[in-house]
Scaffold this motif. Structure first.
Motif, PDB file in Angstrom:
ATOM      1  N   GLY A 111      39.284  46.149  44.623  1.00  0.00           N
ATOM      2  CA  GLY A 111      39.837  47.475  44.405  1.00  0.00           C
ATOM      3  C   GLY A 111      40.994  47.420  43.443  1.00  0.00           C
ATOM      4  N   PHE A 112      41.400  48.570  43.007  1.00  0.00           N
ATOM      5  CA  PHE A 112      42.492  48.700  42.052  1.00  0.00           C
ATOM      6  C   PHE A 112      43.794  48.269  42.716  1.00  0.00           C
ATOM      7  N   MET A 113      44.768  47.878  41.891  1.00  0.00           N
ATOM      8  CA  MET A 113      46.082  47.545  42.440  1.00  0.00           C
ATOM      9  C   MET A 113      46.596  48.727  43.269  1.00  0.00           C
ATOM     10  N   GLY A 169      43.367  42.886  41.322  1.00  0.00           N
ATOM     11  CA  GLY A 169      42.770  44.164  40.926  1.00  0.00           C
ATOM     12  C   GLY A 169      41.718  44.057  39.839  1.00  0.00           C
ATOM     13  N   GLY A 170      41.852  43.063  38.957  1.00  0.00           N
ATOM     14  CA  GLY A 170      40.910  42.928  37.849  1.00  0.00           C
ATOM     15  C   GLY A 170      39.822  41.893  38.054  1.00  0.00           C
ATOM     16  N   THR A 171      39.755  41.305  39.230  1.00  0.00           N
ATOM     17  CA  THR A 171      38.751  40.271  39.498  1.00  0.00           C
ATOM     18  C   THR A 171      37.339  40.769  39.191  1.00  0.00           C
ATOM     19  N   GLN A 206      44.271  57.147  36.705  1.00  0.00           N
ATOM     20  CA  GLN A 206      42.936  57.725  36.842  1.00  0.00           C
ATOM     21  C   GLN A 206      42.034  57.268  35.703  1.00  0.00           C
ATOM     22  N   HIS A 207      42.593  57.195  34.503  1.00  0.00           N
ATOM     23  CA  HIS A 207      41.816  56.718  33.351  1.00  0.00           C
ATOM     24  C   HIS A 207      41.330  55.290  33.598  1.00  0.00           C
ATOM     25  N   GLU A 252      37.467  53.844  34.072  1.00  0.00           N
ATOM     26  CA  GLU A 252      36.931  52.722  33.297  1.00  0.00           C
ATOM     27  C   GLU A 252      36.328  51.652  34.204  1.00  0.00           C
ATOM     28  N   ARG A 253      36.950  51.446  35.367  1.00  0.00           N
ATOM     29  CA  ARG A 253      36.515  50.360  36.261  1.00  0.00           C
ATOM     30  C   ARG A 253      35.434  50.781  37.249  1.00  0.00           C
TER      31      ARG A 253
END
Length: 174
Positions: free
Chosen positions: A9-11, A80-82, A132-133, A137-138
């Motif tokens: 998940g996101f940070m 978060g970016g894994t 949100q952007h 993207e993710r």
């Protein structure tokens, strides 16, 4: 269940907080990938980004994912970016159930604002719209999740209970 539980998940969605408490509840070992990378490298994530760049950090992250996938009975809080490298998810999925923790951009903004300066991807001033952007993207990367749990407007115990219920259903269906 010996399989690992892998939180993505996101940070600011609660991976570390949820992971730590979930591991205690399920009698599993908790591993925070970012902390493990910091321990091995002797540098903070922010320092790795600053000195060597994102590519180097992502490389360290991939090595850590491979290493952890070889172990059992873990709750893993990923960075978060894994998810940005599909091979990370492939290797973690071999011995794990992937759980996406989600939250609204506004909640994430509020949470990460408390830790200003510790989030390398959110340099300078950023807004809930900026977040949100990034979430948009993710989104394709997050679609790999076996289970999704929204952490917005929920306390930690409610999130843990929901995850355990979802895991029980997942086990029944598998």
């Amino acid at each position: 269940m010996k399989k690992n539980i892998v939180l993505i998940g996101f940070m600011g969605t609660g991976k570390s907080s949820v992971g730590s408490k979930l591991a205690m509840k399920l009698n599993k070992e908790f591993v925070d990938m970012d902390r493990e990378i910091e321990n091995i490298s002797g540098m903070t994530v922010t320092e790795i980004f600053r000195r060597f760049g994102e590519l180097r950090f992502r490389s360290e992250e991939s090595l850590m994912a491979k290493k952890l996938s070889l172990r059992d009975n873990l709750v893993i809080a990923t960075g978060g970016g894994t998810v940005l490298l599909p091979e990370n998810i492939e290797v973690l999925r071999q011995n794990g159930i992937i759980i996406l923790l989600e939250a609204t951009a506004q909640d994430i903004h509020t949470r990460v604002s408390r830790k200003k300066g510790t989030r390398p991807l959110l340099k300078g001033s950023y807004t809930a719209e900026d977040i949100q952007h990034l979430l948009d993207e993710r989104k394709p990367y997050y679609d790999c999740a076996d289970i999704r749990v929204n952490t917005s407007s929920k306390d930690l115990d409610a999130v843990i209970e929901e995850i355990i219920n979802e895991l029980n259903q997942y086990e029944t269906l598998s």
